[in-house]
Design an enzyme around this catalytic site. Sequence first.
Site, PDB file in Angstrom:
ATOM      1  N   GLY A 173       0.784  -1.233   0.000  1.00  0.00           N
ATOM      2  CA  GLY A 173       0.000   0.000   0.000  1.00  0.00           C
ATOM      3  C   GLY A 173       0.814   1.280   0.000  1.00  0.00           C
ATOM      4  O   GLY A 173       0.262   2.375  -0.008  1.00  0.00           O
ATOM      5  N   LYS A 199       0.268   3.734  -3.219  1.00  0.00           N
ATOM      6  CA  LYS A 199      -0.969   4.518  -3.182  1.00  0.00           C
ATOM      7  C   LYS A 199      -0.892   5.606  -2.117  1.00  0.00           C
ATOM      8  O   LYS A 199      -1.285   6.750  -2.350  1.00  0.00           O
ATOM      9  CB  LYS A 199      -2.163   3.601  -2.938  1.00  0.00           C
ATOM     10  N   ILE A 229       1.295  -2.879 -15.625  1.00  0.00           N
ATOM     11  CA  ILE A 229      -0.109  -3.017 -15.235  1.00  0.00           C
ATOM     12  C   ILE A 229      -0.377  -2.526 -13.820  1.00  0.00           C
ATOM     13  O   ILE A 229      -1.375  -1.846 -13.568  1.00  0.00           O
ATOM     14  CB  ILE A 229      -0.567  -4.484 -15.416  1.00  0.00           C
ATOM     15  N   ALA A 285       1.268  -0.246 -12.120  1.00  0.00           N
ATOM     16  CA  ALA A 285       1.363   1.215 -12.095  1.00  0.00           C
ATOM     17  C   ALA A 285       0.086   1.837 -12.664  1.00  0.00           C
ATOM     18  O   ALA A 285      -0.469   2.767 -12.076  1.00  0.00           O
ATOM     19  CB  ALA A 285       2.587   1.690 -12.865  1.00  0.00           C
ATOM     20  N   TYR A 322      -2.437   4.341 -10.634  1.00  0.00           N
ATOM     21  CA  TYR A 322      -2.766   5.692 -11.076  1.00  0.00           C
ATOM     22  C   TYR A 322      -4.264   5.856 -11.303  1.00  0.00           C
ATOM     23  O   TYR A 322      -4.849   6.878 -10.955  1.00  0.00           O
ATOM     24  CB  TYR A 322      -1.974   6.061 -12.326  1.00  0.00           C
TER      25      TYR A 322
END
Length: 144
Positions: free
Chosen positions: A85, A88, A116, A118, A122
């Site tokens: 995590g 993020k 994938i 990344a 996003y």
Amino acid sequence: MVLLKEITRENFWDCIELSVTENQVEYVTSNAVSIAQSKVQPECIPLAVYDDELLVGFVMYCIDEDDGEYWIYRLMIDKHYQSKGYGKKAMKKLLEIIEQDKSHNKIFLGVHKESINAVKLYKSVGFDFTGQIFGKEHIMKLDY
């Protein structure tokens, strides 16, 4: 708690020793190159990603001189701390910093579509593809 901290004499070597997994190397510019870039392009702001006192990653952003818009040039989490995590949380912290500037209202970044995880990251914080391609990177944008 995830924090973004200045690159200093004390954490410089630790930052450049951070690395991604073998299959991610082609998608991420090294932190050493990014820090060097920030010295010749002073608009670039490199930051270390910490979980309290534990260094876990690196980000760099700027107001791009070509278009006058915010760009996130780098986001990487060390291979030992991925899938926890941090990516993020680091992205959200960085967005908080950028979004304080009310004279702008969008943020751009480039990503390899083959990366994938990344792309998923996003998109999870609100970025969408613009349809533009710069070199091998597909451009994503977040309006705020």
